[in-house]
Design an enzyme around this catalytic site. Structure first.
Site, PDB file in Angstrom:
ATOM      1  N   GLY A  49      -3.860  -1.989  16.770  1.00  0.00           N
ATOM      2  CA  GLY A  49      -3.822  -3.114  17.682  1.00  0.00           C
ATOM      3  C   GLY A  49      -4.335  -4.375  17.026  1.00  0.00           C
ATOM      4  O   GLY A  49      -4.258  -4.533  15.802  1.00  0.00           O
ATOM      5  N   HIS A 231      -5.629   4.489   3.821  1.00  0.00           N
ATOM      6  CA  HIS A 231      -5.882   4.992   5.166  1.00  0.00           C
ATOM      7  C   HIS A 231      -6.204   6.478   5.065  1.00  0.00           C
ATOM      8  O   HIS A 231      -5.485   7.232   4.421  1.00  0.00           O
ATOM      9  CB  HIS A 231      -4.664   4.773   6.067  1.00  0.00           C
ATOM     10  N   ARG A 367     -11.101  -3.880   4.510  1.00  0.00           N
ATOM     11  CA  ARG A 367     -10.678  -4.479   5.776  1.00  0.00           C
ATOM     12  C   ARG A 367     -11.213  -3.719   6.981  1.00  0.00           C
ATOM     13  O   ARG A 367     -11.112  -2.504   7.056  1.00  0.00           O
ATOM     14  CB  ARG A 367      -9.143  -4.510   5.833  1.00  0.00           C
TER      15      ARG A 367
END
Length: 503
Positions: A49, A231, A367
């Site tokens: 999101g 990730h 990040r």
């Protein structure tokens, strides 16, 4: 509307390119995309999101603090505070153009939790479909905007600069190999990241750093090229690229186990919601020891709350409501990029950069989850204002070059090499070997893929410490002082690579 030299050229059709084009109105814009608008953009794959301090218990300052913590000393405080402060208005702008964010029965935004966030602040749409929904909304608005001219199915292959070094246009190549010159009052790169350089990636395979190559060859300074975020929970189901099991699953209670049934994250601060680099290295260690890792996402209402993940799993023969998901780290986001100032300007006159291709100072070495779409939305507004306030250049039109570089013949080799030698855990011997081989490929082929892969490897070799997404097994601790790295192609020695660390 047709293109004229007074148009701003925006290269890229993800959230960064579309938002910049829309924010530039009423200035005329030519939007250049390699695929049909809305296709093959990493935005559409974003499951998490948009981070924004919209809750009653939240403030932009809290958001900025979380960003700085995740950035491991290299996120810049002023940038983090400025972007966090811009988040609520960015959400309001998306709502104003029709984005249907998920809401509670009382109309308030439904806010999710992701790793390293101290509050629920993840604004989402259709559960884990945020990227796709936002991209569709922006693309629809761009199609309807009379000042945006979209050129699809062409690739930007070289920036065109005048004798003073100012970027004045771009050379485009279509599917038939024809090359044309597109003159412009300004060029904005919004070309995304470089995950496609790795054999294990969650990115579209076209995300190979093409914008970075354009900027580097035009003389732009690139920053922090070594910082690639892996990730932790890409689905290990044999697909290329790898489907993603969003971090929001762990935010809602999904747990990691090895094949022995052990929760190997349980002793680590934050457990499954530790920063992404910590979780990625923990999973990497299990796999390196020969143990498979799974994510147990058998949560209440998982089908309703995470329809995208469920559909991806079932497409590969898994039912996440009944069985754990096999996962492993994969290249996901590039924190480095074209160094830009607070208005998105690069070091080359006439050239701006927005989104993952840019290095704004927000992400630092690692990040914070769901900050990427926010960064693109904030800078799209600031870039548009800066270009609108700048005088359009004058002078002769630019011509397309006679010859252009072709595609890389060593793509498969480069992807495997980057996975094995410039991945989650790095060390001097493998980085040096990678840089040597990439240098040989670049000299032989002169292509963009070997160039950008070489820049990442060289920067990783130069940074003799571990920080954020960059982990050196031979230098496992952070240096006393956090420093950015800067990379550029030397003007004097046939495009030799120069990388240095700066304060």
């Amino acid at each position: 509307m047709s293109h004229s030299p007074e148009n701003v050229v925006v290269i890229g059709g993800g959230v960064a390119g579309l938002a910049t084009a829309l924010r530039l109105a009423p200035l005329p814009v030519t939007l250049v995309v390699a695929a049909p608008l809305g296709a093959e953009a990493a935005t559409g794959w974003a499951q998490g999101g948009i981070a924004a301090a919209m809750g009653e218990d939240d403030r932009p300052d809290y958001h900025a603090i979380d960003t700085l913590k995740a950035g491991a000393g290299l996120s810049e405080a002023l940038v983090a505070r400025r972007i966090a402060a811009a988040a609520p208005s960015a959400i309001d702008w998306l709502v104003s153009i029709g984005t249907p964010f998920d809401r509670h029965a009382n109309g308030s935004l439904a806010l999710g939790l992701e790793a390293a966030h101290s509050r629920r602040r993840i604004v989402h749409a259709e559960g884990d479909g945020t990227g796709r929904v936002v991209l569709e909304t922006l693309a629809r608005a761009a199609r309807a905007c009379p000042t945006i001219h979209v050129i699809e199915g062409v690739r930007a292959c070289e920036l065109l600069a005048d004798d003073a070094g100012e970027v004045r246009g771009v050379a485009l190549r279509d599917r038939e190999g024809r090359v044309t010159a597109l003159n412009a009052r300004a060029v904005v790169l919004a070309t995304g990241g470089l995950g496609g350089l790795y054999a294990s990636t969650t990115n579209p395979l076209g995300a190979v750093g093409s914008g970075l190559a354009l900027a580097a060859r035009a003389g732009a300074v690139l920053r922090d090229m070594e910082f690639v975020q892996f990730h932790p929970t890409a689905m290990a189901v044999g697909a290329d690229p790898m489907p993603l099991a969003t971090e929001a699953l762990r935010g809602e209670g999904a747990k990691l186990f090895n094949e022995r049934g052990e929760r190997f994250m349980i002793e680590m601060p934050g457990q499954e919601l530790a920063p992404r680099d910590v979780v990625a290295r923990a999973i990497f260690a299990e796999i390196a020891a020969g143990r498979q890792v799974v994510l147990d996402a058998r949560l209440k209402d998982v089908e309703r709350r995470f329809p995208g993940v469920v559909a991806l799993c079932r497409a590969h023969g898994l039912d996440p409501a009944r069985q754990p998901i096999p996962v492993r780290p994969a290249a996901h986001y590039h924190m480095g990029g074209v160094a830009v100032n607070d208005a998105g300007r690069s070091s080359v006159p006439g050239l701006w950069a927005c989104g993952e291709v840019a290095s704004t100072g927000l992400h630092g070495a690692n990040r914070l989850a769901s900050n990427s779409l926010l960064e693109a939305l904030a800078y799209a507004d600031w870039i548009a204002a800066d270009i609108a306030g700048s005088a359009a250049p004058s002078g002769a039109a630019m011509a397309a070059p006679a010859t252009l570089r072709g595609p890389s013949p060593a793509r498969a080799e480069i992807r495997l090499l980057m996975d094995a030698q410039v991945g989650v855990v790095r060390e001097a011997s493998t980085l040096g070997a990678a840089a040597q081989r990439l240098g040989e490929l670049r000299e032989r082929d002169g292509d963009d893929l070997s160039l950008i892969a070489l820049l990442v490897a060289e920067a990783a070799l130069t940074r003799e410490e571990s920080r954020g997404g960059h982990f050196r097994a031979d230098f496992p601790t952070p240096a006393a002082m956090a420093r950015h790295s800067e990379t550029r192609l030397a003007e004097t020695v046939a495009d030799a690579v120069e990388t240095r660390q700066v304060a």
